[in-house]
Design an enzyme around this catalytic site. Sequence first.
Site, PDB file in Angstrom:
ATOM      1  N   ARG A  47       4.435 -13.345   1.550  1.00  0.00           N
ATOM      2  CA  ARG A  47       5.102 -14.658   1.535  1.00  0.00           C
ATOM      3  C   ARG A  47       4.249 -15.605   0.706  1.00  0.00           C
ATOM      4  O   ARG A  47       3.130 -15.263   0.314  1.00  0.00           O
ATOM      5  CB  ARG A  47       5.412 -15.185   2.945  1.00  0.00           C
ATOM      6  CG  ARG A  47       4.505 -14.854   4.073  1.00  0.00           C
ATOM      7  CD  ARG A  47       3.125 -15.448   3.991  1.00  0.00           C
ATOM      8  NE  ARG A  47       3.147 -16.873   3.729  1.00  0.00           N
ATOM      9  CZ  ARG A  47       2.165 -17.551   3.170  1.00  0.00           C
ATOM     10  NH1 ARG A  47       1.046 -16.929   2.792  1.00  0.00           N
ATOM     11  NH2 ARG A  47       2.237 -18.846   2.964  1.00  0.00           N
ATOM     12  N   GLY A  48       4.797 -16.819   0.502  1.00  0.00           N
ATOM     13  CA  GLY A  48       4.141 -17.746  -0.427  1.00  0.00           C
ATOM     14  C   GLY A  48       4.843 -17.602  -1.771  1.00  0.00           C
ATOM     15  O   GLY A  48       5.059 -16.468  -2.247  1.00  0.00           O
ATOM     16  N   ASP A 236       7.224 -24.826  -2.994  1.00  0.00           N
ATOM     17  CA  ASP A 236       8.152 -23.708  -3.203  1.00  0.00           C
ATOM     18  C   ASP A 236       9.138 -23.987  -4.325  1.00  0.00           C
ATOM     19  O   ASP A 236       9.648 -23.070  -4.954  1.00  0.00           O
ATOM     20  CB  ASP A 236       8.903 -23.391  -1.913  1.00  0.00           C
ATOM     21  CG  ASP A 236       7.979 -22.677  -0.952  1.00  0.00           C
ATOM     22  OD1 ASP A 236       7.190 -23.348  -0.270  1.00  0.00           O
ATOM     23  OD2 ASP A 236       8.003 -21.429  -0.935  1.00  0.00           O
ATOM     24  N   ASN A 246       8.470 -27.742   0.319  1.00  0.00           N
ATOM     25  CA  ASN A 246       7.347 -26.923   0.800  1.00  0.00           C
ATOM     26  C   ASN A 246       7.562 -26.696   2.293  1.00  0.00           C
ATOM     27  O   ASN A 246       8.535 -27.181   2.887  1.00  0.00           O
ATOM     28  CB  ASN A 246       6.011 -27.627   0.509  1.00  0.00           C
ATOM     29  CG  ASN A 246       4.814 -26.707   0.765  1.00  0.00           C
ATOM     30  OD1 ASN A 246       4.793 -25.571   0.280  1.00  0.00           O
ATOM     31  ND2 ASN A 246       3.846 -27.153   1.541  1.00  0.00           N
TER      32      ASN A 246
HETATM   33  O1  MRU Z   1       7.556 -19.335   4.467  1.00  0.00           O
HETATM   34  P1  MRU Z   1       6.349 -19.157   3.582  1.00  0.00           P
HETATM   35  O2  MRU Z   1       5.128 -18.748   4.337  1.00  0.00           O
HETATM   36  O3  MRU Z   1       6.640 -18.259   2.403  1.00  0.00           O
HETATM   37  O4  MRU Z   1       6.092 -20.614   3.002  1.00  0.00           O
HETATM   38  C1  MRU Z   1       5.046 -20.776   2.073  1.00  0.00           C
HETATM   39  C2  MRU Z   1       4.804 -22.176   1.653  1.00  0.00           C
HETATM   40  O5  MRU Z   1       5.517 -23.092   2.017  1.00  0.00           O
HETATM   41  C3  MRU Z   1       3.689 -22.385   0.666  1.00  0.00           C
HETATM   42  O6  MRU Z   1       3.091 -23.648   0.855  1.00  0.00           O
HETATM   43  C4  MRU Z   1       4.251 -22.328  -0.769  1.00  0.00           C
HETATM   44  O7  MRU Z   1       5.022 -21.161  -0.933  1.00  0.00           O
HETATM   45  C5  MRU Z   1       3.182 -22.368  -1.788  1.00  0.00           C
HETATM   46  S1  MRU Z   1       2.213 -20.891  -1.829  1.00  0.00           S
HETATM   47  C6  MRU Z   1       1.043 -21.096  -3.045  1.00  0.00           C
END
Ligand code: MRU
Length: 349
Positions: A47-48, A236, A246
């Site tokens: 994820r991320g 995101d 985000n």
């Molecule tokens: O649901 P996730 O864990 O994928 O959400 C991730 C985030 O909101 C991060 O802050 C974003 O993707 C940036 S990662 C460098």
Amino acid sequence: MSIPLSIKWDGQQLTILDQQKLPHEIDYLTLETVEDVYNAIFSLKVRGAPAIGITAAYGLAIGAQRHEAVSLEAFQQYVEKDAAYLNSSRPTAVNLGWALSRLKDKVQEAENVQQAKLLLLAEAVKIHKEDEESCRSIGEHALVLLQGKTKVMTICNAGSIATAKYGTALAPFHLGSERGREFEVFACETRPVYQGARLTAWELQQSGVDVTLITDSMAAHTIGAKGIEAIIVGADRIAANGDTANKIGTYNLALLANAFSIPFYVAAPASTFDLSIEDGTVIPIEERNPEEITHTNGQPVAPLGTKVFNPAFDVTPAHLITAIITEKGIITAEYKKNIPDLLGAFTGK
Ligand code: MRU
């Protein structure tokens, strides 16, 4: 002490760190098919925003190696279908569609199926390498902005394991740690999936950064009580006017930063910008399983049948953002003008 990595490609095999098992278990999974990759992204094993883009790129390239199409046109159709499937694994992070589009463009350049397969793999590797360089550069720019500041708050995990390496919001802390520059990072636990507690606390400990965990509801008190000097978060999807999607709770922190008159920074690579949308109102916000809220460790914490609203992301209006830190430099308001000025012809998809 070392900076953890979540995606490994050895030229043959794709392995990912299973982030659902952190921090209790460090387990790497091999992903062999497009379906494996879809499931790993959907279930948050990887994820991320940048990390899911990179993983999807490898997934598309790996899947393509197995297609025995007789014509380039038939091969292109397979690739289109797999790309659409992977792109449906999560809706909010634009890096996913951006990476898949880069690979699809490569197929257009190919003269035959064999060449297309090679180009797909090479492009996935390129995206992976570029992201590490981008994150390093974001870290360098962020260190400049954070000069003279020690106590910084963050949310979710915008770290090394959410990218190729270093992370976006966490990049200055990793680079700082390598150079003996000390930060005190306050990580919001990030309910309901606990990316702050399970991932950011673990990741920063791995690289020797001083990290203190708080619950999300402690943020306002902590900013005052501990003298937080800045807030830095990842992204995101960033619209053309700077509105930023985000992890849920980011908007709360931006409002708090404003109330306490401390800077609120967004750190993200160019691949997170979606210049095809004017503002944040049209960013698709993922809603996840209600059980993420009604249950903890499989045990109910709310009356059975309780109605739930579980958006995984929120959108912070651009006027609350002090600066957006990219690999190409730092962007401040007027975002509508300054984003394309810095990013040039780049457009997200
Ligand atoms: O649901 P996730 O864990 O994928 O959400 C991730 C985030 O909101 C991060 O802050 C974003 O993707 C940036 S990662 C460098």
